[in-house]
Design a protein around this motif. Sequence first.
Motif, PDB file in Angstrom:
ATOM      1  N   UNK A 223       1.055   4.079  -3.068  1.00 44.84           N
ATOM      2  CA  UNK A 223       0.391   5.479  -2.631  1.00 44.84           C
ATOM      3  C   UNK A 223       0.371   6.657  -3.734  1.00 44.84           C
ATOM      4  N   UNK A 224       1.539   6.457  -4.375  1.00 45.70           N
ATOM      5  CA  UNK A 224       1.636   7.646  -5.484  1.00 45.70           C
ATOM      6  C   UNK A 224       0.988   7.309  -6.684  1.00 45.70           C
TER       7      UNK A 224
ATOM      8  N   UNK B 176      -2.130   5.579  -6.575  1.00 50.12           N
ATOM      9  CA  UNK B 176      -3.305   6.028  -6.321  1.00 50.12           C
ATOM     10  C   UNK B 176      -3.508   7.457  -6.005  1.00 50.12           C
ATOM     11  N   UNK B 177      -2.533   8.308  -5.405  1.00 52.52           N
ATOM     12  CA  UNK B 177      -2.810   9.834  -5.433  1.00 52.52           C
ATOM     13  C   UNK B 177      -3.034  10.344  -7.004  1.00 52.52           C
ATOM     14  N   UNK B 178      -2.319   9.652  -7.820  1.00 53.85           N
ATOM     15  CA  UNK B 178      -2.424  10.181  -9.277  1.00 53.85           C
ATOM     16  C   UNK B 178      -3.886   9.580  -9.968  1.00 53.85           C
TER      17      UNK B 178
ATOM     18  N   UNK C  16       6.230   5.700  -9.377  1.00 55.66           N
ATOM     19  CA  UNK C  16       5.397   6.758 -10.242  1.00 55.66           C
ATOM     20  C   UNK C  16       6.180   7.459 -11.335  1.00 55.66           C
TER      21      UNK C  16
ATOM     22  N   UNK D 114       0.629  -1.321  -0.222  1.00 57.61           N
ATOM     23  CA  UNK D 114       0.024   0.053   0.140  1.00 57.61           C
ATOM     24  C   UNK D 114       0.900   1.133  -0.061  1.00 57.61           C
TER      25      UNK D 114
END
Lengths: 357, 276
Positions: free
Chosen positions: A105-106, A108-110, A157, A101
């Motif tokens: 993170x990066x 999902x943030x995108x 990312x 996870x």
Amino acid sequence: MEQGKFPRHYLEAWGIAKSFKGTRVMSDMNFRVERGELVSLLGPSGCGKSTLLRIIAGLLEADEGAVVLGGREITRFPAHKRNVSVVFQNYALFPHLTVAENVAFGLRARGMAKSATGAPVSEALSLVRMTEFADRPISALSGGQQQRVAVARALVVGPDLLLLDEPFSALDRKLRETMQVELKSLLLDRGITAVFVTHDQEEAMGVSDRIAVMNAGRIEQFADPSTLYARPASPFVMDFVGLSTRISGRVVSSDAGTIAVDTAYGRLSARSDVTVGKDVLLGVRPELIAVEAGENTIGVPLTDVMVLGSKTVLHGTARGGDRILCELPGIRGGLKRGDAVTLGWAVDDTLAYEVAP
Amino acid sequence: MTARVDRVALLAVPGLAYLAVIYALPLLMLLAKSIRTADGVSFGEYAAFFSDEYNMRVLWRTLRVAALTTVLALVIAYPTAFAMSRAKGPWLTVFLVAMVLPMSLGVVVKAFAWSILFRANGFLNSTLQWIGLTDGPVRMLFTETALVVGAANVFLPFMVLPIYAVVRQLDSRLPEAAASLGASPMFRFFNVTLPLTLPGVVAGSAFTFSMAISMYVIPSLIVGERQQTMSMLIARSFLYLRNEPLGSTISAVLLAIAIFVVVFSSWLARRLGARQ
Ligand SMILES: Nc1ncnc2c1ncn2[C@@H]1O[C@H](COP(=O)(O)OP(=O)(O)OP(=O)(O)O)[C@@H](O)[C@H]1O
Ligand SMILES: [Mg+2]
């Protein structure tokens, strides 16, 4: 942007100034990195390495100056719009998320859907050999494993630039050396442009294409490791990048780029254009000194002989602020503390810096 | 070898003894009263309590007021806790004093101060009319809204302090790491800051809610007898009706709710904490 100035460098931070509560810690800082380069920021604690890194990352706003990345001025971009990944000193992994996870993170943030993150995350984890730890909580990882996760999280990312702030300083020496080699090949293989903060000169020399040596908010010299070592631009750089013999004196004559210097050990020569009458500091790298007469020769009693295995280090009796240091390859028996020895080296290997009297 | 008693564990003995005598024993006696009748054990009192429509209204109102109080306190406390965590030196002292001082003032003083604020010709009504938001005075005193506002004020420190304790320990580099990974402020809040501060939110909410369901003085002063709460029912049963079985029964219901809140919140906190 400065009028008519076309950025020719991949990363360009120029004219950067920063104060904290009225105290200037950086002014007119210029820093350029080419695409695909691994660059180190090397300097003592408090010289502004993290400050520069945070300004490039967008985590800190500069008072003056601009940051250009890949031809785009990003000075006013917030951190999350820069596509610049950061690996922090203590990794700053999210404690409430698992390894996978954290790496996701990066993505999902995108805006990537959770279901789509599986493939890139496992690829990133296998890159840092952490696949079997995917579902572990962060607290169940060792320092070196956390560091790998932080690298995977930063790389997954596809950042335009990777910034690393002393990524190895929390690891023990052995692990640090392994991780340096791993990280370097990982970044080179993927052609990642990276800026790497450290205050360990060996780490900087081992990992980077070029090193910017910083001192008190300024870059003293920005060069490849061999130039930095062989031709340090200032006494500060000379001392920060390896140890040297240091002898101070005064120029007594100058002839066609060669100066003669009077020192406490006699007259020595160096290639330099410092003028007659000036005070100079002479430096010689210890492995360039032999226990025999040379173009420059001094005689000193030894204060210490250290047999380190791959090399033997001789310390000579020094006067004033001088330092006499000689490194011989391998184990050299027969020399002991108190012996008077003759040390010699070449004029071409002698560094000379004008100093204030 | 025989098992040895951990000496440190002995330190708990005075506290446990005190709790047993002063807290557990009377509570058990009270519970016993709710199920013991002249002809043995019976749950008749409970059946009677739950089948009474008025009682159910009071129970529902008590839960509703407690929930609203908790939500209001949370909404005010959460940003306050962050402000406090950023505050340095004298400002932090100001915050802490502002939190703690009103607690020592006592609810009675506060309640009378509010009545100046809330009453028909009070400050709030005059202001509203002066701005032109309302034509005549709005009824504020003796309403549930006033009760929730007042209760949230009284319990605010119990919400702020647990959240503050968690926020203060929040690693400031985590939001920075999130930002550098491309997370917008909103994404950062919901995926980093909020989950990491949730244990404080759970603890503060559990404190506030369990205090709010059992409050007696605040509703007595702000809304009076007109709108009863569970604690007021209990007091009335014991003091006016002299009906000890009824009072004990309502107490037991209230206690059950409180136990549920405590158990549920500590389970939730453990679950949240397990991953960190
Ligand atoms: N938030 C801040 N407030 C005040 N001063 C700061 C702040 N951040 C950095 N400084 C000051 O700015 C200077 C540069 O700090 P910086 O963190 O960039 O140094 P550094 O080279 O990264 O040092 P280190 O190797 O110890 O990490 C220091 O003198 C430091 O005290
Ligand atoms: Mg730093």
